[in-house]
Design an enzyme around this catalytic site. Structure first.
Site, PDB file in Angstrom:
ATOM      1  N   ASP A  38       0.876  -1.225  -0.051  1.00 17.18           N
ATOM      2  CA  ASP A  38      -0.056  -0.068  -0.048  1.00 17.18           C
ATOM      3  C   ASP A  38       0.865   1.273   0.015  1.00 17.18           C
ATOM      4  O   ASP A  38       2.038   1.211   0.431  1.00 17.18           O
ATOM      5  CB  ASP A  38      -0.990  -0.030   1.238  1.00 17.18           C
ATOM      6  N   ASN A  91      -5.475  -4.024  -6.926  1.00 17.63           N
ATOM      7  CA  ASN A  91      -6.628  -3.465  -6.769  1.00 17.63           C
ATOM      8  C   ASN A  91      -6.555  -2.109  -6.381  1.00 17.63           C
ATOM      9  O   ASN A  91      -7.721  -1.507  -6.077  1.00 17.63           O
ATOM     10  CB  ASN A  91      -6.817  -4.297  -5.259  1.00 17.63           C
ATOM     11  N   TYR A 158     -13.124   8.368 -13.601  1.00 15.74           N
ATOM     12  CA  TYR A 158     -12.979   7.228 -12.811  1.00 15.74           C
ATOM     13  C   TYR A 158     -13.585   6.056 -13.768  1.00 15.74           C
ATOM     14  O   TYR A 158     -13.109   5.052 -13.715  1.00 15.74           O
ATOM     15  CB  TYR A 158     -13.963   7.212 -11.528  1.00 15.74           C
ATOM     16  N   LYS A 162     -12.073   2.705 -15.157  1.00 18.38           N
ATOM     17  CA  LYS A 162     -12.477   1.270 -14.776  1.00 18.38           C
ATOM     18  C   LYS A 162     -12.962   0.379 -16.102  1.00 18.38           C
ATOM     19  O   LYS A 162     -12.833  -0.720 -16.463  1.00 18.38           O
ATOM     20  CB  LYS A 162     -13.568   1.156 -13.842  1.00 18.38           C
ATOM     21  N   THR A 193     -16.617   1.009   2.176  1.00 18.26           N
ATOM     22  CA  THR A 193     -15.150   0.990   2.594  1.00 18.26           C
ATOM     23  C   THR A 193     -14.974   2.697   2.656  1.00 18.26           C
ATOM     24  O   THR A 193     -16.049   3.563   2.436  1.00 18.26           O
ATOM     25  CB  THR A 193     -14.187   0.648   1.404  1.00 18.26           C
TER      26      THR A 193
HETATM   27  N1  LIG Z   1     -15.759   0.374  -2.547  1.00 13.58           N
HETATM   28  C1  LIG Z   1     -16.641   0.358  -3.525  1.00 13.58           C
HETATM   29  O1  LIG Z   1     -17.717   0.333  -3.434  1.00 13.58           O
HETATM   30  C2  LIG Z   1     -15.783  -0.130  -4.825  1.00 13.58           C
HETATM   31  C3  LIG Z   1     -16.797  -0.220  -5.895  1.00 13.58           C
HETATM   32  C4  LIG Z   1     -16.101  -0.680  -7.370  1.00 13.58           C
HETATM   33  C5  LIG Z   1     -14.636  -0.583  -7.268  1.00 13.58           C
HETATM   34  N2  LIG Z   1     -13.734  -0.411  -6.200  1.00 13.58           N
HETATM   35  C6  LIG Z   1     -12.466  -0.359  -6.409  1.00 13.58           C
HETATM   36  O2  LIG Z   1     -11.932  -1.206  -5.364  1.00 13.58           O
HETATM   37  C7  LIG Z   1     -10.407  -0.818  -5.240  1.00 13.58           C
HETATM   38  C8  LIG Z   1     -10.483  -0.638  -3.673  1.00 13.58           C
HETATM   39  O3  LIG Z   1     -11.287   0.322  -3.166  1.00 13.58           O
HETATM   40  P1  LIG Z   1     -11.685   0.615  -1.736  1.00 13.58           P
HETATM   41  O4  LIG Z   1     -13.119   0.828  -1.760  1.00 13.58           O
HETATM   42  O5  LIG Z   1     -11.376  -0.488  -0.813  1.00 13.58           O
HETATM   43  O6  LIG Z   1     -10.953   1.857  -1.266  1.00 13.58           O
HETATM   44  P2  LIG Z   1     -10.196   2.467   0.082  1.00 13.58           P
HETATM   45  O7  LIG Z   1      -9.854   4.027  -0.423  1.00 13.58           O
HETATM   46  O8  LIG Z   1     -10.996   1.948   1.025  1.00 13.58           O
HETATM   47  O9  LIG Z   1      -8.877   1.724  -0.189  1.00 13.58           O
HETATM   48  C9  LIG Z   1      -7.672   1.712  -1.146  1.00 13.58           C
HETATM   49  C10 LIG Z   1      -6.582   1.652  -0.590  1.00 13.58           C
HETATM   50  O10 LIG Z   1      -5.649   1.732  -1.622  1.00 13.58           O
HETATM   51  C11 LIG Z   1      -4.378   2.601  -1.102  1.00 13.58           C
HETATM   52  N3  LIG Z   1      -3.962   3.532  -2.398  1.00 13.58           N
HETATM   53  C12 LIG Z   1      -4.553   4.552  -2.704  1.00 13.58           C
HETATM   54  N4  LIG Z   1      -3.645   5.145  -3.642  1.00 13.58           N
HETATM   55  C13 LIG Z   1      -2.555   4.366  -3.827  1.00 13.58           C
HETATM   56  C14 LIG Z   1      -1.451   4.308  -4.547  1.00 13.58           C
HETATM   57  N5  LIG Z   1      -0.948   5.252  -5.485  1.00 13.58           N
HETATM   58  N6  LIG Z   1      -0.581   3.001  -4.642  1.00 13.58           N
HETATM   59  C15 LIG Z   1      -0.750   2.192  -3.614  1.00 13.58           C
HETATM   60  N7  LIG Z   1      -2.026   2.145  -2.885  1.00 13.58           N
HETATM   61  C16 LIG Z   1      -2.808   3.372  -2.930  1.00 13.58           C
HETATM   62  C17 LIG Z   1      -5.073   3.420  -0.234  1.00 13.58           C
HETATM   63  O11 LIG Z   1      -3.966   3.685   0.616  1.00 13.58           O
HETATM   64  C18 LIG Z   1      -5.920   2.480   0.580  1.00 13.58           C
HETATM   65  O12 LIG Z   1      -5.655   1.447   1.506  1.00 13.58           O
HETATM   66  C19 LIG Z   1     -10.361   0.481  -6.074  1.00 13.58           C
HETATM   67  O13 LIG Z   1      -9.703   0.071  -7.181  1.00 13.58           O
HETATM   68  C20 LIG Z   1     -11.648   0.968  -6.361  1.00 13.58           C
HETATM   69  O14 LIG Z   1     -11.768   1.643  -7.595  1.00 13.58           O
HETATM   70  C21 LIG Z   1     -14.491  -0.146  -5.015  1.00 13.58           C
END
Ligand SMILES: NC(=O)c1ccc[n+]([C@@H]2O[C@H](COP(=O)([O-])OP(=O)(O)OC[C@H]3O[C@@H](n4cnc5c(N)ncnc54)[C@H](O)[C@@H]3O)[C@@H](O)[C@H]2O)c1
Length: 254
Positions: A38, A91, A158, A162, A193
Site C-alpha cells: 500500500d 486492486n 473514474y 475502470k 469502505t
Molecule cells: N468500495 C467500492 O464500492 C468499490 C466499488 C467498485 C470498485 N472499487 C475499487 O476497489 C478498489 C479498492 O477500493 P476501496 O473501496 O477498498 O478503497 P479504499 O480507499 O478504502 O482503499 C484503497 C487503498 O488503496 C491505497 N492506495 C491509494 N492510492 C494508492 C497508490 N497510489 N498506491 C498504492 N496504494 C494506494 C489506499 O491507501 C487504500 O489503502 C479500487 O480500485 C476501487 O476503485 C471499489
C-alpha cells in the site's frame, strides 16, 4: 477439502484498508502466502499483522502503484522471499474528483489515469513476465468496478479508467491464456469502505439511501469481494478467463 490457495504465492496492491485488506485476509485464510502493499506503510503493516494473527503469512511493503520502480520491487520481493509468483490482485485505486466532466481538472484526470489504469498495465507487464519466466502459469485479478460497465454522474474519468481496465484484462487474456496465465477482473458494486464513505459524503445524500441502491438492500462488504477474488485466483476457477466478475448485489440488473 484443501484451502483454495494452498501453496500459492501472491501479491496485493492497495491492501492497507477496504477491499484490498479484506481480500488479502481471505487469500491468506485460503492458504496463500502474500506480499501485501500500500502507499500507506503503517496501514499495510497492520494488514500483515492481522494476517499473521489469523495464522497466515504476509510481508508488508510500501508501494505507490503510480511508481514503476515500486511495482518492480513488489514483484521482486515476492520472488526473492517466496521463490515465485502465482497470483496477483491489482486492486489499488482512487475515486478522484467528484466533478462533472466539463469541470474536471487536468491534474485530476492525470492522477486517476496514473493510479487506476497505467499502474494496472505496468503491474500486469511485470507479473506476466514473471509468470511466463517461472513456467506453470498464474492468475491475475484486476479491480474494475460497476463503473467499468456503466457510467455514473460525477465519476466520468473514474468510469473511463475502470472501463479501460476491462480492456486490458480481456486483451491480456487473449494474449497469454495459451501460456497458462489466467487474467480476470472483479467489478464491485457499492462496497462500504473508506473510499465509498468519502464519495457518499461528497454527494449530500445519506449512507442509508446509498445502501438501498443495490437490489439486495444493503452495501457489499469488502470480504464478499475478497471471496470472489480468492476464487478467481484459485485453480478452482481454471476455466474462467478474461471475465469481468460482477459482485454488486444486483445493481446492474436494471
Ligand atoms: N468500495 C467500492 O464500492 C468499490 C466499488 C467498485 C470498485 N472499487 C475499487 O476497489 C478498489 C479498492 O477500493 P476501496 O473501496 O477498498 O478503497 P479504499 O480507499 O478504502 O482503499 C484503497 C487503498 O488503496 C491505497 N492506495 C491509494 N492510492 C494508492 C497508490 N497510489 N498506491 C498504492 N496504494 C494506494 C489506499 O491507501 C487504500 O489503502 C479500487 O480500485 C476501487 O476503485 C471499489
Amino acid at each position: 477439502m484443501a484451502a483454495m490457495l494452498e501453496g500459492k504465492i501472491g501479491i496485493v496492491t492497495g491492501a492497507g484498508q477496504g477491499i484490498g485488506r479484506e481480500s488479502a485476509l481471505v487469500m491468506a485464510r485460503e492458504g496463500a502466502r502474500l506480499v501485501v502493499s500500500d502507499i500507506n506503510l503503517a496501514m499495510v503493516e497492520e494488514t500483515a499483522h492481522l494476517i499473521s494473527q489469523a495464522g497466515g503469512t504476509a510481508l508488508p511493503l510500501k508501494v505507490d502503484v503510480a511508481r514503476g520502480e515500486d511495482l518492480q520491487a513488489l514483484v521482486e520481493l515476492a520472488v526473492s522471499h517466496f521463490g515465485r509468483l502465482d497470483c496477483a490482485f491489482n486492486n489499488a485505486g482512487i475515486s478522484g474528483e467528484g466533478a462533472l466532466l466539463a469541470d474536471f481538472s487536468e491534474e485530476g484526470y492525470d492522477l486517476l489515469m496514473a493510479v487506476n489504469l497505467k499502474a494496472v498495465w505496468r503491474a500486469m507487464k511485470l507479473e506476466i513476465k514473471q509468470m511466463l519466466k517461472q513456467g506453470g502459469g498464474g492468475a491475475i485479478v484486476n479491480t474494475s468496478s460497476v463503473g467499468g460497465l456503466v457510467g455514473k454522474e460525477h465519476l466520468s474519468v473514474y468510469c473511463a479508467t475502470k472501463h479501460a481496465v476491462l480492456g486490458l484484462t480481456k486483451s491480456a487474456a487473449l494474449e497469454y491464456g495459451a501460456q497458462g496465465v489466467r487474467v480476470n477482473a472483479v467489478c464491485p458494486g457499492v462496497v462500504r469502505t473508506p473510499m465509498v464513505e468519502a464519495v457518499i459524503s461528497g454527494t449530500g445524500t445519506s449512507l442509508d439511501d446509498w445502501s438501498k441502491l443495490q437490489p439486495i438492500g444493503r452495501f457489499g462488504t469488502p470480504s464478499e469481494i475478497g471471496e470472489a477474488v480468492a476464487w478467481l485466483c484459485s485453480d478452482r476457477a481454471s476455466l474462467v478467463h478474461g471475465h469481468a466478475l460482477v459482485a454488486d448485489g444486483g445493481l446492474t440488473c436494471a
